[in-house]
Scaffold this motif. Structure first.
Motif, PDB file in Angstrom:
ATOM      1  N   GLY A 256       0.786  -1.222   0.000  1.00  0.00           N
ATOM      2  CA  GLY A 256       0.000   0.000   0.000  1.00  0.00           C
ATOM      3  C   GLY A 256       0.820   1.276   0.000  1.00  0.00           C
ATOM      4  N   ILE A 257       0.145   2.386  -0.292  1.00  0.00           N
ATOM      5  CA  ILE A 257       0.736   3.728  -0.248  1.00  0.00           C
ATOM      6  C   ILE A 257      -0.140   4.556   0.686  1.00  0.00           C
ATOM      7  CG2 ILE A 257       1.320   5.811  -1.549  1.00  0.00           C
ATOM      8  CD1 ILE A 257       1.545   4.027  -4.056  1.00  0.00           C
ATOM      9  N   LYS A 258       0.469   5.148   1.699  1.00  0.00           N
ATOM     10  CA  LYS A 258      -0.303   5.905   2.678  1.00  0.00           C
ATOM     11  C   LYS A 258       0.436   7.179   3.066  1.00  0.00           C
ATOM     12  CE  LYS A 258      -2.649   5.464   7.154  1.00  0.00           C
ATOM     13  NZ  LYS A 258      -2.946   4.566   8.289  1.00  0.00           N
ATOM     14  N   ALA A 259      -0.293   8.294   3.096  1.00  0.00           N
ATOM     15  CA  ALA A 259       0.300   9.585   3.434  1.00  0.00           C
ATOM     16  C   ALA A 259      -0.581  10.332   4.432  1.00  0.00           C
ATOM     17  CB  ALA A 259       0.486  10.433   2.179  1.00  0.00           C
ATOM     18  N   GLY A 260       0.046  11.091   5.320  1.00  0.00           N
ATOM     19  CA  GLY A 260      -0.714  11.900   6.263  1.00  0.00           C
ATOM     20  C   GLY A 260      -1.341  13.107   5.594  1.00  0.00           C
ATOM     21  N   CYS A 261      -0.747  13.556   4.494  1.00  0.00           N
ATOM     22  CA  CYS A 261      -1.290  14.676   3.711  1.00  0.00           C
ATOM     23  C   CYS A 261      -1.592  14.173   2.297  1.00  0.00           C
ATOM     24  CB  CYS A 261      -0.304  15.839   3.702  1.00  0.00           C
ATOM     25  SG  CYS A 261       0.034  16.543   5.339  1.00  0.00           S
ATOM     26  N   GLY A 262      -1.315  14.979   1.275  1.00  0.00           N
ATOM     27  CA  GLY A 262      -1.642  14.599  -0.081  1.00  0.00           C
ATOM     28  C   GLY A 262      -0.595  13.733  -0.761  1.00  0.00           C
ATOM     29  N   ILE A 263      -0.996  13.148  -1.905  1.00  0.00           N
ATOM     30  CA  ILE A 263      -0.108  12.331  -2.726  1.00  0.00           C
ATOM     31  C   ILE A 263      -0.120  12.919  -4.134  1.00  0.00           C
ATOM     32  CG2 ILE A 263       0.357  10.038  -3.663  1.00  0.00           C
ATOM     33  CD1 ILE A 263      -1.161   8.869  -1.259  1.00  0.00           C
ATOM     34  N   GLU A 264       1.067  13.173  -4.648  1.00  0.00           N
ATOM     35  CA  GLU A 264       1.171  13.842  -5.942  1.00  0.00           C
ATOM     36  C   GLU A 264       2.247  13.171  -6.786  1.00  0.00           C
ATOM     37  OE1 GLU A 264       2.843  18.156  -7.220  1.00  0.00           O
ATOM     38  OE2 GLU A 264       1.206  18.187  -5.756  1.00  0.00           O
ATOM     39  N   ALA A 265       1.909  12.843  -8.026  1.00  0.00           N
ATOM     40  CA  ALA A 265       2.862  12.192  -8.930  1.00  0.00           C
ATOM     41  C   ALA A 265       2.806  12.827 -10.310  1.00  0.00           C
ATOM     42  CB  ALA A 265       2.560  10.696  -9.040  1.00  0.00           C
ATOM     43  N   GLY A 266       3.977  13.003 -10.919  1.00  0.00           N
ATOM     44  CA  GLY A 266       4.031  13.552 -12.267  1.00  0.00           C
ATOM     45  C   GLY A 266       3.417  12.610 -13.279  1.00  0.00           C
ATOM     46  N   TYR A 281      -7.312  15.582   2.143  1.00  0.00           N
ATOM     47  CA  TYR A 281      -6.283  15.795   1.126  1.00  0.00           C
ATOM     48  C   TYR A 281      -6.561  14.940  -0.104  1.00  0.00           C
ATOM     49  CZ  TYR A 281      -3.450  18.177   4.656  1.00  0.00           C
ATOM     50  OH  TYR A 281      -2.990  19.045   5.605  1.00  0.00           O
ATOM     51  N   GLY A 282      -6.058  15.391  -1.247  1.00  0.00           N
ATOM     52  CA  GLY A 282      -6.309  14.703  -2.497  1.00  0.00           C
ATOM     53  C   GLY A 282      -5.148  13.864  -2.990  1.00  0.00           C
ATOM     54  N   ILE A 283      -5.467  13.033  -4.004  1.00  0.00           N
ATOM     55  CA  ILE A 283      -4.471  12.212  -4.697  1.00  0.00           C
ATOM     56  C   ILE A 283      -4.442  12.688  -6.141  1.00  0.00           C
ATOM     57  CG2 ILE A 283      -3.871   9.879  -5.436  1.00  0.00           C
ATOM     58  CD1 ILE A 283      -5.416   8.863  -2.964  1.00  0.00           C
ATOM     59  N   PHE A 284      -3.260  13.120  -6.562  1.00  0.00           N
ATOM     60  CA  PHE A 284      -3.117  13.703  -7.894  1.00  0.00           C
ATOM     61  C   PHE A 284      -2.082  12.914  -8.691  1.00  0.00           C
ATOM     62  CE2 PHE A 284      -4.396  16.947  -4.931  1.00  0.00           C
ATOM     63  CZ  PHE A 284      -5.318  17.741  -5.611  1.00  0.00           C
ATOM     64  N   ILE A 307     -10.998   7.154  -2.521  1.00  0.00           N
ATOM     65  CA  ILE A 307     -12.178   8.032  -2.493  1.00  0.00           C
ATOM     66  C   ILE A 307     -11.814   9.483  -2.793  1.00  0.00           C
ATOM     67  CG2 ILE A 307     -13.446   6.549  -0.896  1.00  0.00           C
ATOM     68  CD1 ILE A 307     -12.603   8.423   1.364  1.00  0.00           C
ATOM     69  N   ASN A 308     -10.550   9.845  -2.597  1.00  0.00           N
ATOM     70  CA  ASN A 308     -10.153  11.234  -2.835  1.00  0.00           C
ATOM     71  C   ASN A 308      -9.205  11.363  -4.026  1.00  0.00           C
ATOM     72  OD1 ASN A 308      -8.265   9.807  -1.407  1.00  0.00           O
ATOM     73  ND2 ASN A 308      -7.882  11.374   0.141  1.00  0.00           N
ATOM     74  N   LEU A 309      -9.429  10.518  -5.043  1.00  0.00           N
ATOM     75  CA  LEU A 309      -8.645  10.626  -6.273  1.00  0.00           C
ATOM     76  C   LEU A 309      -9.138  11.829  -7.072  1.00  0.00           C
ATOM     77  CD1 LEU A 309      -6.530   9.439  -8.225  1.00  0.00           C
ATOM     78  CD2 LEU A 309      -8.372   8.035  -9.201  1.00  0.00           C
ATOM     79  N   ILE A 310      -8.256  12.803  -7.281  1.00  0.00           N
ATOM     80  CA  ILE A 310      -8.642  14.033  -7.973  1.00  0.00           C
ATOM     81  C   ILE A 310      -8.276  13.977  -9.447  1.00  0.00           C
ATOM     82  CG2 ILE A 310      -8.425  16.545  -7.997  1.00  0.00           C
ATOM     83  CD1 ILE A 310      -9.717  15.347  -5.461  1.00  0.00           C
ATOM     84  N   SER A 311      -7.080  13.461  -9.766  1.00  0.00           N
ATOM     85  CA  SER A 311      -6.666  13.384 -11.168  1.00  0.00           C
ATOM     86  C   SER A 311      -5.905  12.098 -11.423  1.00  0.00           C
ATOM     87  CB  SER A 311      -5.800  14.589 -11.535  1.00  0.00           C
ATOM     88  OG  SER A 311      -4.535  14.535 -10.885  1.00  0.00           O
ATOM     89  N   GLY A 312      -5.910  11.676 -12.697  1.00  0.00           N
ATOM     90  CA  GLY A 312      -5.272  10.434 -13.093  1.00  0.00           C
ATOM     91  C   GLY A 312      -6.280   9.514 -13.750  1.00  0.00           C
ATOM     92  N   HIS A 313      -5.791   8.497 -14.414  1.00  0.00           N
ATOM     93  CA  HIS A 313      -6.656   7.558 -15.136  1.00  0.00           C
ATOM     94  C   HIS A 313      -6.800   6.290 -14.306  1.00  0.00           C
ATOM     95  CE1 HIS A 313      -8.535   5.678 -18.628  1.00  0.00           C
ATOM     96  NE2 HIS A 313      -7.759   4.616 -18.406  1.00  0.00           N
ATOM     97  N   TRP A 314      -7.959   6.134 -13.666  1.00  0.00           N
ATOM     98  CA  TRP A 314      -8.180   4.980 -12.796  1.00  0.00           C
ATOM     99  C   TRP A 314      -8.447   3.716 -13.612  1.00  0.00           C
ATOM    100  CZ3 TRP A 314      -7.643   2.526  -8.507  1.00  0.00           C
ATOM    101  CH2 TRP A 314      -8.447   1.423  -8.217  1.00  0.00           C
ATOM    102  N   VAL A 315      -7.793   2.615 -13.227  1.00  0.00           N
ATOM    103  CA  VAL A 315      -8.084   1.299 -13.780  1.00  0.00           C
ATOM    104  C   VAL A 315      -8.248   0.352 -12.603  1.00  0.00           C
ATOM    105  CG1 VAL A 315      -6.831   1.715 -15.927  1.00  0.00           C
ATOM    106  CG2 VAL A 315      -5.654   0.641 -14.001  1.00  0.00           C
ATOM    107  N   GLY A 316      -9.086  -0.633 -12.736  1.00  0.00           N
ATOM    108  CA  GLY A 316      -9.315  -1.568 -11.653  1.00  0.00           C
ATOM    109  C   GLY A 316      -8.101  -2.459 -11.428  1.00  0.00           C
ATOM    110  N   PRO A 317      -8.076  -3.179 -10.322  1.00  0.00           N
ATOM    111  CA  PRO A 317      -6.960  -4.078 -10.050  1.00  0.00           C
ATOM    112  C   PRO A 317      -6.835  -5.163 -11.116  1.00  0.00           C
ATOM    113  CG  PRO A 317      -8.818  -4.533  -8.574  1.00  0.00           C
ATOM    114  CD  PRO A 317      -9.129  -3.248  -9.287  1.00  0.00           C
ATOM    115  N   ASN A 318      -5.578  -5.477 -11.455  1.00  0.00           N
ATOM    116  CA  ASN A 318      -5.282  -6.512 -12.464  1.00  0.00           C
ATOM    117  C   ASN A 318      -5.873  -6.210 -13.834  1.00  0.00           C
ATOM    118  OD1 ASN A 318      -4.015  -8.131 -10.430  1.00  0.00           O
ATOM    119  ND2 ASN A 318      -6.065  -8.790  -9.768  1.00  0.00           N
TER     120      ASN A 318
END
Length: 323
Positions: A256-266, A281-284, A307-318
């Motif tokens: 997993g990936i867990k942050a106390g504040c936001g998560i941001e990736a290029g 906080y959001g996930i970008f 639940i707080n995904l703000i941007s990015g292309h979501w795909v389901g697991p596998n």
């Protein structure tokens, strides 16, 4: 205490010296000898094991030994109970000091370097074995060990820090260039590198982790504060930060990936388990990717959609959508 402290065979027996040690001492000093005189004899004989044992038993002295001239002898062993100062370059087999080691230029040992207090060099520090200091390790250039690097306080290098085994500091770890360990990297304070940070095992910091390039760990990455990388972040296990997580490229974790504040990736964010940002906080993802390329370069994948995904292309697991 000084190096003149008198040692006798009877005293060594009281300390619990082994039979080999008693025999060698009796042969060299039938009438007894001074503490430092005995350590010097251990060094001359190449018996670092005997010298280390005696130093551990009796402890450091307040003496200071200064080497004015450069030393270039790959077979030489230096064992001193007090503080050692080198005015020029030093290239020997092994250095063991009860207190600190300081050099105006570089320090190099074919085997190990160990000091009861700090180790400091105007240039680089290099050992074929381990580097160990009771206090801090500081080099104007790089620090490199074939085995591990360990400091009771912080570790700082003007260039890179590299260890065949682990790197551990009671305080922070800072390098002008990269930090590389065959095993784990652990700091009581922060970890900061001008270049990348790479560990065969995990990376853990009591404060933040920051690098000009990428962060790569065979196991987990954990920071008490935030994690910031100029390029990507990758961990074989999970990624956990007390504050935010930020990467110039992608973020990838086997767990997993867990942050106390936001998560941001290029680019994208992928996790074998969940992706979780702090409350409110959001996930970008994909903030450096054109929207028409999101489906290939800004993928967000986890076992459940954040639940707080703000941007990015979501795909389901596998999903096969990302190839």
């Amino acid at each position: 205490m000084t190096g003149d402290f008198r040692i006798t065979l009877a005293y060594l027996k009281e300390l619990g010296a082994c039979r080999d040690g008693q025999r060698e001492f009796r042969k060299a000093f039938p009438d007894g000898a001074g503490y430092q005189e005995t350590l010097d004899k251990c060094a001359d004989a190449g018996r670092v094991d005997f010298g280390k044992w005696l130093l551990d038993k009796l402890g450091p002295t307040d003496d200071v030994r200064v080497y004015q001239e450069p030393i270039n002898d790959c077979n030489r062993v230096i064992i001193f109970a007090g503080r050692i100062e080198f005015k020029g370059d030093v290239d020997v087999k092994h250095i063991l000091a009860g207190r600190g080691i300081r050099a105006g230029r570089g320090i190099r040992a074919g085997d190990g370097i160990k000091a009861g207090c700090g180790i400091k060099a105007g240039w680089g520090i290099e050992a074929g074995g381990g580097i160990n200091a009771g206090e801090g390790i500081n080099a104007g250039e790089g620090i490199e060990a074939g085995w591990g690097i360990k400091a009771g306080w912080g570790i700082e290098a003007g260039d890179g820090i590299k260890a065949g085994w682990g790197i551990e500091a009671g305080d922070g770890i800072k390098a002008g260039w990269g930090i590389n360990a065959g095993r784990g990297i652990k700091a009581g304070g922060g970890i900061k590198a001008g270049d990348g940070i790479e560990a065969g095992w995990g990376i853990e910091a009591g404060d933040g982790i920051k690098t000009g390039r990428g962060i790569n760990a065979g196991r987990g990455i954990k920071a008490g504060w935030g994690i910031n990388a100029g390029e990507g972040i990758e961990a074989g296990w999970g990624i956990n930060a007390g504050e935010g997580i930020e990467a110039g490229c992608g973020i990838n974790a086997g767990c997993g990936i867990k942050a106390g504040c936001g998560i941001e990736a290029g680019c994208g964010i992928e996790a074998g388990e969940g992706i979780e940002a702090g409350g409110g906080y959001g996930i970008f993802a994909g903030i450096r990717v054109k929207i028409e390329l999101w489906s290939s370069l800004a993928i967000v994948e986890a076992n459940t959609k954040p639940i707080n995904l703000i941007s990015g292309h979501w795909v389901g697991p596998n999903s096969t959508e990302n190839g």
